[in-house]
Design an enzyme around this catalytic site. Sequence first.
Site, PDB file in Angstrom:
ATOM      1  N   TYR A 168       0.920  -1.256  -0.060  1.00 55.18           N
ATOM      2  CA  TYR A 168       0.116  -0.039   0.100  1.00 55.18           C
ATOM      3  C   TYR A 168       0.907   1.412   0.077  1.00 55.18           C
ATOM      4  CZ  TYR A 168      -3.534   3.573   1.601  1.00 55.18           C
ATOM      5  OH  TYR A 168      -4.479   4.616   1.866  1.00 55.18           O
ATOM      6  N   SER A 224       2.490   1.843  -3.473  1.00 54.26           N
ATOM      7  CA  SER A 224       1.558   2.178  -4.546  1.00 54.26           C
ATOM      8  C   SER A 224       1.529   3.821  -4.240  1.00 54.26           C
ATOM      9  CB  SER A 224       0.063   1.529  -4.572  1.00 54.26           C
ATOM     10  OG  SER A 224      -0.220   1.898  -3.289  1.00 54.26           O
TER      11      SER A 224
END
Length: 252
Positions: free
Chosen positions: A158, A161
């Site tokens: 996460y 990204s």
Amino acid sequence: MTISVSYKFDDAVVLITGAGSGIGAALARHCAREGASVIAIDRAHDNLLRGLDPSLRGKIDVHQTDISNEAAVTRLLDEVRRKYPRLDAAVLAAAIQVRTNVEDMSANEWRQVIDTNLNGVFYCLHAIVPLMKAQRSGAIVAFTSGLALTGWPGASAYAASKAALIGMIKSVAQELRNYNVRANVLSPGVRATPIFMDVSTETEREQYRNSIGIGEPEGVVPTLLYLISDASKNLTGAVLEHRFTPVDKPTQ
């Protein structure tokens, strides 16, 4: 003395990914109430449609689409181009988060996060940018996270990204500068949204409640309205960090 701000969205067309819940759903409802035609994209729309004022249903064009699927995104944006005369704003909020330590994370789990949070934004941009360039107007907003800089146990995919999105959007902003199209990044802070609440532990949530707080999704809407409106016409390639204010009270 209070200085108030209002936004007019009559006849505006706003595309929102991740519109089924959280910040995306809050923005979709607000834009529809203010007169915009909202293209609401998500894999599920239960939270958006639950309790929605019937008068707003005609203003929200719901599409059940997984943005990690390039072909599905292409088909959807082709439909949008045929149906709408222009696209005034695109808020790319769709994202997923898993909490798995890197040594335990499978390659498939890594790809799922990157495919949605990063590749999905690219697929949307790939279709949206030519449309906005042709009309020589538009505003794009994508979301980063404080975890992009701080990290968190189990959040490597996460955080990666969300860090990559900053470089992507800053580059897109440079490409679009001469076309009167803006692209910015917003870090919304810790919010009581499924992407956080569904993966965090009670210990983690308590830590945030006792420090910076956990805000409601609706608290981000005023900043998003600024970023997609003409009020921010001179702002592009920026990364904004949302902070809590007295009117954006954390949950207890």
